[in-house]
Scaffold this motif. Structure first.
Motif, mmCIF file in Angstrom:
data_model
loop_
_atom_site.group_PDB
_atom_site.id
_atom_site.type_symbol
_atom_site.label_atom_id
_atom_site.label_comp_id
_atom_site.label_asym_id
_atom_site.label_seq_id
_atom_site.Cartn_x
_atom_site.Cartn_y
_atom_site.Cartn_z
ATOM 1 N N LEU A 213 2.418 -6.081 -8.411
ATOM 2 C CA LEU A 213 1.199 -6.497 -7.622
ATOM 3 C C LEU A 213 1.287 -5.578 -6.265
ATOM 4 N N ALA A 214 2.378 -5.913 -5.680
ATOM 5 C CA ALA A 214 2.483 -5.238 -4.362
ATOM 6 C C ALA A 214 2.223 -3.741 -4.325
ATOM 7 N N LEU A 215 3.053 -3.192 -5.409
ATOM 8 C CA LEU A 215 2.653 -1.821 -5.723
ATOM 9 C C LEU A 215 1.460 -1.504 -5.392
ATOM 10 N N ILE A 216 0.509 -1.995 -6.297
ATOM 11 C CA ILE A 216 -1.051 -1.645 -6.615
ATOM 12 C C ILE A 216 -1.911 -2.378 -5.104
ATOM 13 N N TYR B 294 -3.659 7.809 -16.035
ATOM 14 C CA TYR B 294 -4.716 8.546 -16.551
ATOM 15 C C TYR B 294 -6.095 8.146 -15.774
ATOM 16 N N GLY B 295 -5.910 6.869 -15.118
ATOM 17 C CA GLY B 295 -7.158 6.439 -14.468
ATOM 18 C C GLY B 295 -8.104 5.753 -15.324
ATOM 19 N N TYR C 67 6.505 13.322 -6.266
ATOM 20 C CA TYR C 67 5.513 13.774 -6.962
ATOM 21 C C TYR C 67 4.765 12.785 -7.797
ATOM 22 N N GLY C 68 5.061 12.055 -8.465
ATOM 23 C CA GLY C 68 4.240 11.198 -9.174
ATOM 24 C C GLY C 68 3.501 10.064 -8.388
ATOM 25 N N ASP C 69 4.469 9.624 -7.409
ATOM 26 C CA ASP C 69 3.716 8.478 -6.585
ATOM 27 C C ASP C 69 2.501 9.178 -5.759
ATOM 28 N N LEU C 70 2.746 10.446 -5.412
ATOM 29 C CA LEU C 70 1.536 11.084 -4.506
ATOM 30 C C LEU C 70 0.329 10.664 -5.117
ATOM 31 N N ARG C 71 0.258 10.992 -6.483
ATOM 32 C CA ARG C 71 -1.255 10.944 -7.273
ATOM 33 C C ARG C 71 -1.623 9.551 -7.378
ATOM 34 N N SER C 72 -0.441 8.566 -7.747
ATOM 35 C CA SER C 72 -1.344 7.370 -7.910
ATOM 36 C C SER C 72 -1.375 6.465 -6.298
ATOM 37 N N LYS C 73 -0.737 6.870 -5.483
ATOM 38 C CA LYS C 73 -0.802 6.372 -4.053
ATOM 39 C C LYS C 73 -1.989 7.051 -3.650
ATOM 40 N N LEU C 74 -2.737 8.327 -3.762
ATOM 41 C CA LEU C 74 -3.934 8.955 -3.472
ATOM 42 C C LEU C 74 -4.945 8.392 -4.288
ATOM 43 N N LEU C 78 -7.697 6.008 -2.112
ATOM 44 C CA LEU C 78 -8.913 6.995 -2.039
ATOM 45 C C LEU C 78 -10.122 5.931 -2.689
ATOM 46 N N LEU C 79 -9.652 5.179 -3.581
ATOM 47 C CA LEU C 79 -10.516 4.245 -4.287
ATOM 48 C C LEU C 79 -11.076 3.278 -3.125
ATOM 49 N N ALA C 80 -9.803 2.953 -2.265
ATOM 50 C CA ALA C 80 -10.138 1.765 -1.457
ATOM 51 C C ALA C 80 -11.268 2.110 -0.083
#
Lengths: 277, 328, 430
Positions: A213-216, B294-295, C67-74, C78-80
């Motif tokens: 949860l914290a990660l998200i 994948y979103g 690398y993988g974290d940058l995408r989920s982090k973005l 950005l969704l927020a």
């Protein structure tokens, strides 16, 4: 017969020793890596006992990384989660234990049912919901989200504990003219202190350990909990195992500390919680 | 049986006296002060007491769950989330039924769940039985044995990555010392899932151990004495006294552990992310990938709900088979 | 009663601690305006940080994520839609562009970069727009990299292998077997084969698919459909299977070229960064050219063009910056334009051994600073890029699954690719 029993005993103790080893070796390997100097961490073949002791990794993680900030964040989040959950769960646990009211069975059953719904399910909606409410990237949001992990368990733990407290004392106080809330506050809660302590330790450990949860839900670096900070030590293809293991030792310290100083409460909760819920 | 229905305990009957009759709301307009007194009076007190807990749980668990059901009926994804997603009915579920990776993930989950449960249950039961007979050993070792269960997934995950490390891990060091070839535990397509299973057995066994130990405590000693009088051996006593009485507890334990293991993905996310070559892509991990790699939030939501259905079906199965209190 | 007192004490402590954190957080006043830029770990834009700061007068903070974290982090950030947590500028992998633009996460930068884009090579200019070549820019492709075959000449010599053998599929396989036989005893691997993750198709499938005249996706009746399961795709996947069958073990863990620099492999098909200073610290380009060597990826027969794959990153601005923090957008634009100056890009390329995506950079300087520069530039001219469609991550995973099935489960290449194509068709049709 006795010879056979002796063989049995030896087998039993051999098994217990083997399982103890199985349990402790991974933790030992983390601890021992954390106190090795950097060159020895990647020495080949690895050394079972550190040749030299060094606190360099601990110095590094406390001065050069966000670990200190992460600990503060985790203390705040886990502490607040515990306080909020303890208040809500003790009131509810008391009600479930002492009153028979319409809907009680259904409510109790649904709280138990919620406990079985995977927290994974609520990750996406919580993210969207918190985004709408402005609770994303905030400690308040995280504390609220963690209630989903701890409240059902705590409600059951405390209800079971209240069940074990005789009602006679409360009845006497009621006859003396105390209100129900007065009784809860002045009589029952003090008697339930060990149970509350158990519940508090559980809530704290669950909140301290949580990371999905914290990660998200946490986006900025300054709000990261200790678990998220530990993840930062893992780089794409080079992991600094000395620093990582040192951060892991720091991360598990509070939990191990609870195990040492509050073993009785912890086990009471585990055994009690296990049978009744 | 005390365990049969955990929601109603003996405390219920004990407290029947202290409780209140069902709250019958009286219709009609009440004078204000009377309404107030009623609202905060004895009759409504239990509702006020459970209200904070219910409000919190509703907002962070029930409401997200219901929203999840709604999301699973939409084609919600990262590319339309800011604009609004189209309603697609059951299309996500239909697609799931035709998704080969979903079936692959079910197979991986099956290995993971069965492997974990066999290990956790065998070890947990054995230790519980030993502890039950030898309180001294239990007092000494119980706190040690529960350590893995109270550590965080991050710490468990990295501890085992470190144990499994090809060059510097302790396991390969042991293999080399014995003259055996080292193994790429987490990077081997056949070995990786079993490496995760071992780590999960390490993590989960303490729960089964404590659960069954508590259940054993609830078996009255008189039954064993009676069995001894009848000349039963240790094994016979176990087979005919302990096991049947343990059954309901075993069923509940298996339900809980199965669900947790099937839903588990935190250590997998830390250790392998489903790799190598999808060899550890469990259903929970696949759900995580769909939603956050994948979103595809709608599709991910559909997977979680199908997982919930599978959980419920498994729980029923256990209750019907293992949980039957009748002895054969 | 004692309970309440202790609860009160704890609440007090919690409030105090909270206050303390807030106070320390707020106390750090900044003088120069801060511009935050996100990049993937090791991308290395901090090499020109000082240069940008001297040009623009801002305090540039380059932050990096795995690398993988940058995408989920973005994605989550950005969704927020909160400028408080969004960076002013960010690098996005060129294959993420469609997804991020369609999601409404990136700012339209046509007015900022369209003039500069004239210097960009066509493939990268088109790839900076979404839809490709539509005229709407979301930033500019900043650099590229090419996949090539690295090798250690001394190890080849020791095994009696002629480097020219590495140029064709059949001789490549024989060379690898010969190397394996000669080098196994000294603990050196023969030929690296990457099956370590979702990027494996970039190294082991797409280049060969293109060489054989195939395409990943093609447009039919106005929509994209899979084409990788055609004859070219089957030949490309068969080459992978042949290599594995011949004893070239598929590797499921990658060290991104570090292990080649440590001489653990004789032949190493990889991105051109594997030969850069980042993998050989403290060496000059000239020294590296004398110790290791490089060739194009192998082709099936003489006469085929050794098409390779070009990746790269696009420098862009989150949509939330112009819409919710216009004053930060002004600074972000200034920084972006500074980054796009030919002298700045020359400096960055030279420091990180990147392959240019544009004219106007100083090739003479780069040839001095980058090992095998002319060769990389030639390879870039025959390189192709992957479609940056929103569903790309899923498509790539489906293709990787087909490769895994063929390599690890012995599924026939045609069947594996057809299955993947069916899945990709569903993914694209959704």
């Amino acid at each position: 017969m006795s010879a056979r029993r002796r063989v049995g005993s030896v087998l039993v103790y051999a098994f217990l020793a083997a399982y103890t080893l199985f349990t402790l070796v991974p933790i030992y390997w983390v601890f021992v890596t954390a106190v090795k100097p950097a060159e020895e961490v990647v020495a080949f073949p690895p050394t079972l006992l550190p040749r030299t002791l060094s606190l360099e990794h601990f110095a590094f993680v406390f001065t050069k990384t966000r670990l200190g900030q992460g600990i503060v964040n985790s203390l705040i989040v886990a502490g607040s989660t515990t306080v909020v959950a303890l208040i809500a769960a003790s009131l509810a646990g008391y009600a479930f234990s002492r009153f028979r009211f319409r809907g009680r069975g259904v409510l109790l059953g649904s709280v138990l049912g919620l406990y079985l719904i995977p927290p994974l399910i609520s990750v996406i909606p919580l993210f969207l919901l918190f985004n709408k409410l402005g609770l994303l990237n905030s400690r308040v949001g995280l504390v609220l989200a963690y209630q989903s992990l701890v409240l059902p368990l705590l409600t059951f733990l405390l209800r079971n504990y209240f069940d074990g407290i005789p009602t006679e004392i409360e009845e006497a106080a009621l006859l003396d003219g105390c209100t129900r809330l007065g009784v809860l506050r002045r009589v029952t809660l003090p008697l339930a202190l060990p149970g509350l302590a158990t519940a508090a330790i559980f809530a704290f450990i669950l909140a301290w350990n949580e990371f999905v949860l914290a990660l998200i839900l946490i986006l900025s670096d300054d709000l990261k909990t200790v678990q998220l900070v530990i993840m930062e030590f893992v780089k794409l293809y080079r992991i600094d195992w000395g620093a990582l293991t040192a951060a892991m030792v720091v991360g598990m310290a509070p939990v191990l500390l609870f195990l040492i100083v509050a073993q009785r409460y912890l086990l009471a909760g585990l055994l009690g919680g296990a049978t009744k819920s | 049986m005390a365990h049969d229905n955990p929601a109603t305990t003996d405390a219920e009957s004990r407290n029947a006296r202290g409780g209140l009759p069902g709250a019958h709301a009286q219709r009609g307009v009440l004078p204000f002060p009377v309404f107030l007194r009623r609202a905060f009076g004895e009759r409504w007190l239990p509702y006020w007491l459970v209200l904070p807990m219910l409000a919190l749980l509703f907002s962070v668990t029930v409401f997200p769950f219901l929203w999840n059901v709604w999301v699973s009926l939409q084609d919600l994804r990262s590319t339309n989330i800011l604009r609004g997603a189209p309603f697609v009915g059951l299309r996500n579920y239909w697609q799931l039924l035709h998704d080969p990776l979903f079936y692959h993930s079910l197979k991986v989950s099956l290995y993971f769940v069965v492997g974990s449960i066999v290990g956790q249950f065998t070890l947990g039961l054995l230790i519980a039985l030993i502890f039950h007979r030898r309180p001294g050993a239990a007092r000494l070792l119980r706190p040690v044995f529960i350590v893995p269960w109270i550590l965080s997934a991050i710490i468990i995950g990295y501890s085992w990555i470190w144990m499994y490390d090809y060059n510097f891990g302790l396991i390969n060091a042991g293999l080399r010392a014995l003259g055996l070839p080292p193994v790429r535990w987490l990077n081997d397509v056949t070995m990786a899932i079993w490496a995760l299973v071992i780590a999960n057995i390490w993590r989960g066994t303490p729960f089964t151990m404590l659960f069954l130990e508590a259940a054993l405590k609830n078996i009255p000693d008189e039954l064993y004495e009676a069995a001894q009088v009848d000349g039963a051996t240790g094994w016979q006593a176990f087979r005919h006294v302990t096991l049947p009485l343990l059954r309901p507890a075993v069923a509940i334990n298996l339900i809980l552990v199965t669900m947790w293991t099937f839903n588990l993905f935190d250590t997998i996310l830390v250790m392998t992310q489903g790799g190598p070559a999808n060899a550890t892509l469990t259903t929970a991990m696949y759900m995580y990938n769909n939603a956050f790699k994948y979103g595809l939030f709608g599709y991910g939501a559909a997977i979680t709900l199908v997982m919930l259905l599978i959980n419920a079906a498994l729980a029923l199965l256990y209750l019907r088979t293992v949980g039957r209190a009748t002895t054969t | 009663m004692r309970v309440w007192r202790s609860v009160r004490v704890w609440l007090g402590v919690a409030v105090l601690a909270l206050g303390l954190v807030v106070a320390t957080g707020g106390g750090l006043a900044q003088q120069k305006p801060v511009v935050v830029l996100w990049q993937s770990e090791g991308y290395g834009l901090e090499a020109v940080e000082g240069l940008i700061e001297s040009i623009t007068g801002v305090d540039l903070q380059v932050q990096e994520f795995p690398y993988g974290d940058l995408r989920s982090k973005l994605q989550t950030t950005l969704l927020a839609q909160d400028p408080g947590v969004a960076p002013d500028l960010t690098m996005v992998d060129s294959i993420w562009l469609g997804e991020f633009v369609e999601g409404g996460f990136l700012a339209d930068l046509t007015g900022v970069v369209a003039d500069a884009a004239g210097d960009w090579f066509p493939a990268f200019r088109d790839g900076s727009q979404w839809p490709p070549a539509s005229g709407t820019y979301y930033g500019l492709w900043y650099d590229t990299d090419v996949r090539v075959t690295f090798y250690w000449p001394d190890l080849l010599q020791q095994a009696g292998v002629n480097p020219g053998d590495l140029l064709y599929w059949d001789t490549f396989i024989k060379a690898c077997q010969q190397l394996k036989a000669a080098l196994a005893a000294q603990g050196v691997g023969a030929c690296w084969l990457d099956m370590a993750g979702g990027w494996a198709p970039d190294f082991e499938f797409f280049p060969y698919l293109w060489q054989e005249g195939g395409e990943i996706l093609v447009e039919r009746d106005g929509r994209l459909v899979p084409a990788f399961n055609g004859e070219a795709g089957v030949r490309a996947l068969q080459f992978l299977v042949d290599r594995v069958r011949a004893g070239i073990d598929p590797q499921t863990q990658t060290f991104w070229g570090d292990d080649f620099a440590q001489k653990k492999w004789a032949v190493y098909p990889h991105g051109n960064w594997a030969g850069s200073e980042s993998r050989f610290p403290g060496t000059t380009p000239r020294e590296r050219q004398q110790t290791i060597a490089v060739l194009p990826l192998p082709v099936s027969e003489p006469g085929r063009v050794p098409v390779t794959l070009a990746g790269g990153w696009i420098m862009t601005v989150p949509a939330v910056i112009p819409s919710k923090a216009p004053e930060r957008f002004e600074r972000a634009k200034a920084v972006l334009q500074a980054f796009l100056r030919a002298d700045v890009m020359t400096e960055y390329y030279g420091a990180l051994a990147r392959v240019p995506v544009r004219a106007g950079v100083d090739n003479a300087v780069l040839a001095e600073k980058i090992e095998f520069f002319d060769f990389y530039a030639k390879m870039a001219s025959v390189a192709r890029v992957r479609p940056a469609i929103p569903q790309w991550a899923q498509v790539a995973d489906a293709i990787f699954q087909a490769m895994s099935a063929a390599v690890f489960q012995g599924v026939d290449p045609k069947t594996a690719l057809d299955q993947a194509a069916q899945q990709v068709e569903r993914i694209l049709g959704q």
